[in-house]
Design a protein around this motif. Structure first.
Motif: not given
Length: 442
Positions: A62-89
């Motif tokens: 998880l590259r997004t950090q909670d700096r400043p505090p409160g930032a992390l909960r606002r980020s959509h850079q959090t949930f994602e799929l493993e890429p090779l599994t997805l590309l195989s599908a």
């Protein structure tokens, strides 16, 4: 008389788009990044438009950090799929578009990457590409039994050897090694099997790979480094380079620098495609495009905006948000920090103004305009020797892709800048790249 140079186009499809507030757009499904149907629509739409490839960037933490505090909960850079599994599908629901994903040379072993990407190349009929990265965040290190990330010089040294090992494993079998002779009982010509016997500073890999030579000869190699070490890896091995530039002149200098390194590796300039990232806000009028841009930026909370600067430049929370941008106190990605600082100084931006620009496209080039404006700029960059194509990074997915296909592609085709049909079934063919020569071929 030859026509205009054809422009290569790839599509980045990470998260919900490349704007920090993409998930808050009225058209967005906030949960789409976890749904196969979302990516299937994107890949099939891009293929129908005849784009060269879809690309899934990746980090192993998880590259997004909670700096400043409160930032992390606002980020959509959090949930994602493993890429090779997805590309195989996705390989089973597409037939021509290239499928490119990231794998880190710091947190993988060469045999793993060689085997997985060779498998994807076979499953897709020759459409696989590997984006080579070294990784950069401490969070990733702590997910792999380390307290801190590997030193900068060391990880690039490891990466260079890693790539050479993977290439060697992909040459384990000559193309005509399999004979499948049922009458004689001979499965393959053993003289055309090659064991690697690699013993280097970072890796000892015996080989051979347990997968026959792939449809492309080897998957397409993609690289995105802008450092001196990254440039050398790209010059030696890459087929495609992603890069990030705000302005034409620095992009042209980078292009000339990189292409100028190819000769010492026995390569021709057209054996490597340079594809800068481009985030587009498209309107039928300039005012419509600007309104879209402004509306998206209004959805970015200040603490989230500062978090994007933190990822590139370190912690700027001690500085006045409406004051000038300082020298990066602790840059996480040196090349991106230098570009952001140069942009801020050129345009006399405050920290707030800079984070708005960064948040609009994750730090890449953002262009706001009509289809004509956009194609004028794309054509200018290609004719000036700053790009061979572009890696499209839509602000919101799939909306940004749909708008590009509907409005920009017709303008490109009207000028003869982009094809109507694929050149062939493999990614190499569609990029105009020749198959790699087998190192053991006579």
């Amino acid at each position: 008389m030859p026509g205009p140079k054809q422009i290569s186009l790839g599509l980045s499809m990470r998260y919900l788009g490349y704007h920090a507030a993409a998930w808050r757009h009225p058209s967005a499904d906030p949960d789409a990044a976890s749904k196969f149907s979302h990516y299937r629509y994107i890949a099939q739409t891009a293929e129908k438009a005849k784009l060269d490839m879809v690309f899934l960037a990746d980090g192993v933490g998880l590259r997004t950090q909670d700096r400043p505090p409160g930032a992390l909960r606002r980020s959509h850079q959090t949930f994602e799929l493993e890429p090779l599994t997805l590309l195989s599908a996705l390989s089973s629901v597409t037939s021509h578009i290239g499928l490119v994903a990231t794998a880190s040379t710091t947190y993988n072993e060469p045999y793993h990457v060689a085997r997985k990407w060779a498998s994807l190349d076979h499953l897709s009929g020759g459409r696989a590409g590997w984006n080579v990265v070294t990784s950069w965040s401490e969070i990733e290190a702590r997910n792999f039994n380390r307290e801190k990330h590997m030193d900068y010089e060391l990880r690039y040294e490891r990466a260079a050897e890693f790539v050479e090992v993977v290439k060697g494993l992909w040459d384990s079998w000559e193309e005509d090694a399999p004979v499948f002779d049922k009458a004689s009982g001979i499965m393959f010509d053993q003289s055309k099997m090659h064991t690697l016997h690699h013993k280097g500073k970072h890796f000892q890999v015996e080989g051979p790979l347990t997968i026959k030579r792939t449809p492309q000869g080897r998957p397409v190699l993609v690289q995105a480094g802008a450092s001196e070490q990254g440039l050398e890896i790209a010059a030696a091995s890459a087929d495609v380079v992603y890069c990030s530039f705000f302005d034409l002149e620095p992009a042209r200098a980078y292009y000339a620098n990189l292409k100028g390194r190819l000769a010492k590796y026995g390569r021709e300039p057209d054996s490597l495609k340079v594809m800068p990232g481009l985030t587009l806000f498209i309107g039928r009028t300039r005012q419509e495009a600007q309104d879209k841009f402004d509306a998206m930026n209004a959805l970015v909370d200040p603490e989230l905006g500062l978090s994007y600067l933190y990822q590139q430049m370190g912690d700027l929370s001690a500085y006045p948000v409406d004051g000038p941008v300082p020298e990066p106190p602790d840059p996480r990605i040196r090349s991106m920090a230098a570009k952001a600082l140069a942009l801020a100084r050129r345009d006399n931006l405050t920290i707030r103004q800079l984070y708005t620009k960064v948040a609009a496209g994750f730090g890449g080039r953002v262009f706001v305009g009509t289809p004509k404006d956009i194609v004028d700029s794309m054509e200018e960059w290609v004719e000036a020797g700053a790009a061979d194509g572009f890696n499209l990074c839509p602000p919101v997915l799939p909306l940004g892709l749909d708008e590009f296909v509907e409005m920009v592609l017709p303008e490109m085709r009207a000028r003869g800048l982009f094809r109507d049909e694929y050149a062939g079934p493999t990614l190499r063919e569609n990029l105009g790249l020749v198959p790699p020569r087998h190192r053991h071929a006579p």
